[in-house]
Design a protein around this motif. Sequence first.
Motif, PDB file in Angstrom:
ATOM      1  N   LEU A 196       0.854  -1.200   0.000  1.00  0.00           N
ATOM      2  CA  LEU A 196       0.000   0.000   0.000  1.00  0.00           C
ATOM      3  C   LEU A 196       0.888   1.248   0.000  1.00  0.00           C
ATOM      4  CD1 LEU A 196      -2.794   1.426   0.316  1.00  0.00           C
ATOM      5  CD2 LEU A 196      -2.454   1.280   2.780  1.00  0.00           C
ATOM      6  N   ASP A 197       1.949   1.213   0.792  1.00  0.00           N
ATOM      7  CA  ASP A 197       2.860   2.354   0.861  1.00  0.00           C
ATOM      8  C   ASP A 197       3.445   2.653  -0.527  1.00  0.00           C
ATOM      9  OD1 ASP A 197       4.245   4.201   2.661  1.00  0.00           O
ATOM     10  OD2 ASP A 197       6.045   3.191   1.921  1.00  0.00           O
ATOM     11  N   MET A 198       3.809   1.574  -1.254  1.00  0.00           N
ATOM     12  CA  MET A 198       4.378   1.773  -2.596  1.00  0.00           C
ATOM     13  C   MET A 198       3.338   2.320  -3.559  1.00  0.00           C
ATOM     14  SD  MET A 198       6.690  -1.560  -3.320  1.00  0.00           S
ATOM     15  CE  MET A 198       6.843  -2.742  -2.035  1.00  0.00           C
ATOM     16  N   VAL A 199       2.092   1.825  -3.429  1.00  0.00           N
ATOM     17  CA  VAL A 199       1.007   2.290  -4.299  1.00  0.00           C
ATOM     18  C   VAL A 199       0.771   3.797  -4.083  1.00  0.00           C
ATOM     19  CG1 VAL A 199      -1.510   2.152  -4.649  1.00  0.00           C
ATOM     20  CG2 VAL A 199      -0.148   0.053  -4.515  1.00  0.00           C
ATOM     21  N   VAL A 200       0.755   4.203  -2.818  1.00  0.00           N
ATOM     22  CA  VAL A 200       0.514   5.621  -2.504  1.00  0.00           C
ATOM     23  C   VAL A 200       1.660   6.477  -3.058  1.00  0.00           C
ATOM     24  CG1 VAL A 200       0.363   7.282  -0.592  1.00  0.00           C
ATOM     25  CG2 VAL A 200      -0.924   5.137  -0.497  1.00  0.00           C
ATOM     26  N   LYS A 201       2.894   6.024  -2.854  1.00  0.00           N
ATOM     27  CA  LYS A 201       4.041   6.793  -3.356  1.00  0.00           C
ATOM     28  C   LYS A 201       3.962   6.952  -4.874  1.00  0.00           C
ATOM     29  CE  LYS A 201       7.481   5.621   0.134  1.00  0.00           C
ATOM     30  NZ  LYS A 201       8.430   4.584   0.549  1.00  0.00           N
ATOM     31  N   GLU A 202       3.667   5.838  -5.551  1.00  0.00           N
ATOM     32  CA  GLU A 202       3.669   5.879  -7.012  1.00  0.00           C
ATOM     33  C   GLU A 202       2.546   6.791  -7.535  1.00  0.00           C
ATOM     34  OE1 GLU A 202       5.645   5.413  -9.170  1.00  0.00           O
ATOM     35  OE2 GLU A 202       4.961   4.392 -10.970  1.00  0.00           O
ATOM     36  N   ALA A 203       1.395   6.736  -6.872  1.00  0.00           N
ATOM     37  CA  ALA A 203       0.285   7.601  -7.320  1.00  0.00           C
ATOM     38  C   ALA A 203       0.626   9.067  -7.064  1.00  0.00           C
ATOM     39  CB  ALA A 203      -1.007   7.212  -6.603  1.00  0.00           C
ATOM     40  N   GLU A 253      13.448   4.497 -17.206  1.00  0.00           N
ATOM     41  CA  GLU A 253      12.416   4.273 -18.233  1.00  0.00           C
ATOM     42  C   GLU A 253      11.018   4.112 -17.607  1.00  0.00           C
ATOM     43  OE1 GLU A 253      13.925  -0.017 -17.811  1.00  0.00           O
ATOM     44  OE2 GLU A 253      14.472   1.974 -17.133  1.00  0.00           O
ATOM     45  N   ASN A 254      10.008   4.101 -18.449  1.00  0.00           N
ATOM     46  CA  ASN A 254       8.603   3.959 -18.017  1.00  0.00           C
ATOM     47  C   ASN A 254       8.171   5.049 -17.049  1.00  0.00           C
ATOM     48  OD1 ASN A 254       8.801   1.558 -19.422  1.00  0.00           O
ATOM     49  ND2 ASN A 254       9.272   0.386 -17.573  1.00  0.00           N
ATOM     50  N   VAL A 255       8.679   6.259 -17.275  1.00  0.00           N
ATOM     51  CA  VAL A 255       8.384   7.350 -16.349  1.00  0.00           C
ATOM     52  C   VAL A 255       6.880   7.574 -16.191  1.00  0.00           C
ATOM     53  CG1 VAL A 255       8.537   9.867 -16.096  1.00  0.00           C
ATOM     54  CG2 VAL A 255      10.544   8.568 -16.691  1.00  0.00           C
ATOM     55  N   GLU A 256       6.144   7.416 -17.298  1.00  0.00           N
ATOM     56  CA  GLU A 256       4.705   7.697 -17.256  1.00  0.00           C
ATOM     57  C   GLU A 256       3.885   6.501 -16.777  1.00  0.00           C
ATOM     58  OE1 GLU A 256       2.989  10.374 -17.516  1.00  0.00           O
ATOM     59  OE2 GLU A 256       4.573  11.732 -18.157  1.00  0.00           O
ATOM     60  N   GLU A 257       4.548   5.372 -16.565  1.00  0.00           N
ATOM     61  CA  GLU A 257       3.795   4.171 -16.191  1.00  0.00           C
ATOM     62  C   GLU A 257       3.564   4.078 -14.675  1.00  0.00           C
ATOM     63  OE1 GLU A 257       4.754  -0.115 -17.292  1.00  0.00           O
ATOM     64  OE2 GLU A 257       5.088   1.023 -19.141  1.00  0.00           O
ATOM     65  N   PHE A 258       2.393   3.553 -14.294  1.00  0.00           N
ATOM     66  CA  PHE A 258       2.082   3.354 -12.867  1.00  0.00           C
ATOM     67  C   PHE A 258       2.681   2.021 -12.435  1.00  0.00           C
ATOM     68  CE2 PHE A 258      -0.897   1.834  -9.531  1.00  0.00           C
ATOM     69  CZ  PHE A 258      -0.718   2.857  -8.616  1.00  0.00           C
ATOM     70  N   LEU A 259       3.778   2.094 -11.690  1.00  0.00           N
ATOM     71  CA  LEU A 259       4.550   0.900 -11.377  1.00  0.00           C
ATOM     72  C   LEU A 259       5.011   0.942  -9.912  1.00  0.00           C
ATOM     73  CD1 LEU A 259       5.318  -1.042 -13.774  1.00  0.00           C
ATOM     74  CD2 LEU A 259       7.589  -0.035 -13.677  1.00  0.00           C
ATOM     75  N   PRO A 260       4.115   0.600  -8.974  1.00  0.00           N
ATOM     76  CA  PRO A 260       4.492   0.720  -7.553  1.00  0.00           C
ATOM     77  C   PRO A 260       5.766  -0.042  -7.211  1.00  0.00           C
ATOM     78  CG  PRO A 260       2.160   0.187  -7.776  1.00  0.00           C
ATOM     79  CD  PRO A 260       2.748   0.093  -9.156  1.00  0.00           C
ATOM     80  N   GLU A 261       6.020  -1.123  -7.941  1.00  0.00           N
ATOM     81  CA  GLU A 261       7.193  -1.970  -7.632  1.00  0.00           C
ATOM     82  C   GLU A 261       8.498  -1.196  -7.760  1.00  0.00           C
ATOM     83  OE1 GLU A 261       4.594  -2.890  -9.261  1.00  0.00           O
ATOM     84  OE2 GLU A 261       3.857  -4.673  -8.223  1.00  0.00           O
ATOM     85  N   ARG A 262       8.479  -0.050  -8.440  1.00  0.00           N
ATOM     86  CA  ARG A 262       9.740   0.683  -8.599  1.00  0.00           C
ATOM     87  C   ARG A 262      10.283   1.146  -7.221  1.00  0.00           C
ATOM     88  NH1 ARG A 262       9.571   4.356 -12.663  1.00  0.00           N
ATOM     89  NH2 ARG A 262       7.402   4.148 -13.299  1.00  0.00           N
TER      90      ARG A 262
END
Length: 503
Positions: free
Chosen positions: A355-362, A410-419
């Motif tokens: 969840l923490d990663m999802v929030v950061k990525e969003a 790369e994939n700057v515009e992609e929603f990728l919480p795993e980053r």
Amino acid sequence: MSPTDFALLIVSAGSLWWFILQCRTMVRQHGRRQPPGPIGLPVIGHLHMLGKLPHRSLYKLSQKYGPIMSIRLGSVPTIIVSSPSAAELFLRTHDTVFASRPNAQAAEYLSYGSKGMAFSKYGSYWRSVRKFCTMELLSVAKIDSMARLRREELGLLVESLKVAARAGEVVDFSEKVARLIEDMTCRMLFGKSRDDRFDLSKIIHELAEIAGAFNVADYVPFLGAFDLQGLTRRSRVTAKAFDKILETIIDDHEEKARNDDTKLDRDFVDVMLALKNNPTSTHQQLAETIDRSITKAIILDMIFGAIDTSQTAIEWIMSELIRHPSVMKRLQEEINIIVNCEVVEESHLDKLEYLDMVVKEALRLHPVAPLLVPHESMEDIVIDGYYIEKNSRLIINNWGIGRDPGIWSENVEEFLPERFAGTDIDLRGESFQLIPFGSGRRGCPGMHLGLINIKLVVAQLVHSFDWELPFGISPDELNMDEAFGLSLPRAEHLLAIPKFRKS
Ligand code: HEM
């Protein structure tokens, strides 16, 4: 005087004013290196380059001119910062110089002459207001002590969504979340849920739009009288409507104080009203100056800070989750394991790593405040070899920082919480790659509350429901357009169909 003569007079006066400013600037800056930037037009400078979504236009310009760029908005020298290392220079290394706020017409009208916290100049007054709000409302202990009311309000929303789910109804997710956050905020500040006598969310949206707009009156003062963008009129109307709401809230509290001397269950407004009669208070400086308009300006800041931000963030997070079913599924699995019952508690939140990663990525892709709140320099300074004059406006392109290709590869515009997996990138203002709450002296004082609101609501709503888009819209067709203001909400409300999940 004919209209043509009048127009000629205005243009001549404007050109003369601009010419004098240019000469003054040239004398001051003689031989000093400015940050690079595009060539502007007479009088308006670079105002015409901002477009409808200034964070995007400025990001494009910064790709050409670099992470520290200079432009001129009318007569105001402005520095645009668009990389983490540059942001660190301004918000950490030289934070004291840039900790003030510029004058703004919107703040004059809407914040009672900048008497709240967010728009007031750096100094002892601002410090006393910030200390008061932090100690009496926003400290970790105070916020945590109000967990029960958040749980109750969220519980009511879940029950109403279960009814909608049973009926297979489409719900206006944006509207539901706006009401929820409004209820939670009202209970926290005023001791009771949303008042049917007024619509706070609607007026807050209007306020965010006005306060975020680049108002020509702030940059080319002699054009202010013409109100070319209609912002003065809108500010007056909104300020009047908001004032009526704030008067009602204060009247109610004064009435309550007269009828109840137990002093139990005091909410934030009660504490503020008691301040004036309490000379030995910890907040002595504010106690000496506080009056009705200061009280209203502070309440307004708290309402605005709490409502618009959390609801915008939750809308974007949910939009991204609906667009990325595999991320939604992984998040639901994590919550199932950690929570292991129907109700998500605030004590679970720290354990929810995904969840923490999802929030950061969003928040990286959709920062609630795309350009933070403008800062202003309090003295001449040289940074990174560039001369920056006193009273320059500083705009941190938070939206652009989240897209810096040197940081996010790369994939700057992609929603990728795993980053974010295995990184120590934090969002609390220490890692300048990700500063959704700003950083330094002017960083957000409501961060703890904001993060709880966001995480709790998202976790509960994806734990209790699966979400589908209505009208046969597929996840990748969801409209993700933005509407610019001080905050960056979705241009369209998010509509979705909840499906109840048994945990
Ligand atoms: C998701 C939630 C939130 C986000 C993303 C957020 C973001 C921000 C940002 C970016 C700033 C400007 C920082 C700067 O200019 O450098 C700010 C300032 C501020 N925020 Fe928040 N905020 C959130 C929640 C809240 C809450 C819950 C409150 C209060 C109830 C609040 C009250 C304020 C105030 C009063 C300021 C002005 C501080 C000052 O000028 O000293 N915010 N916030």
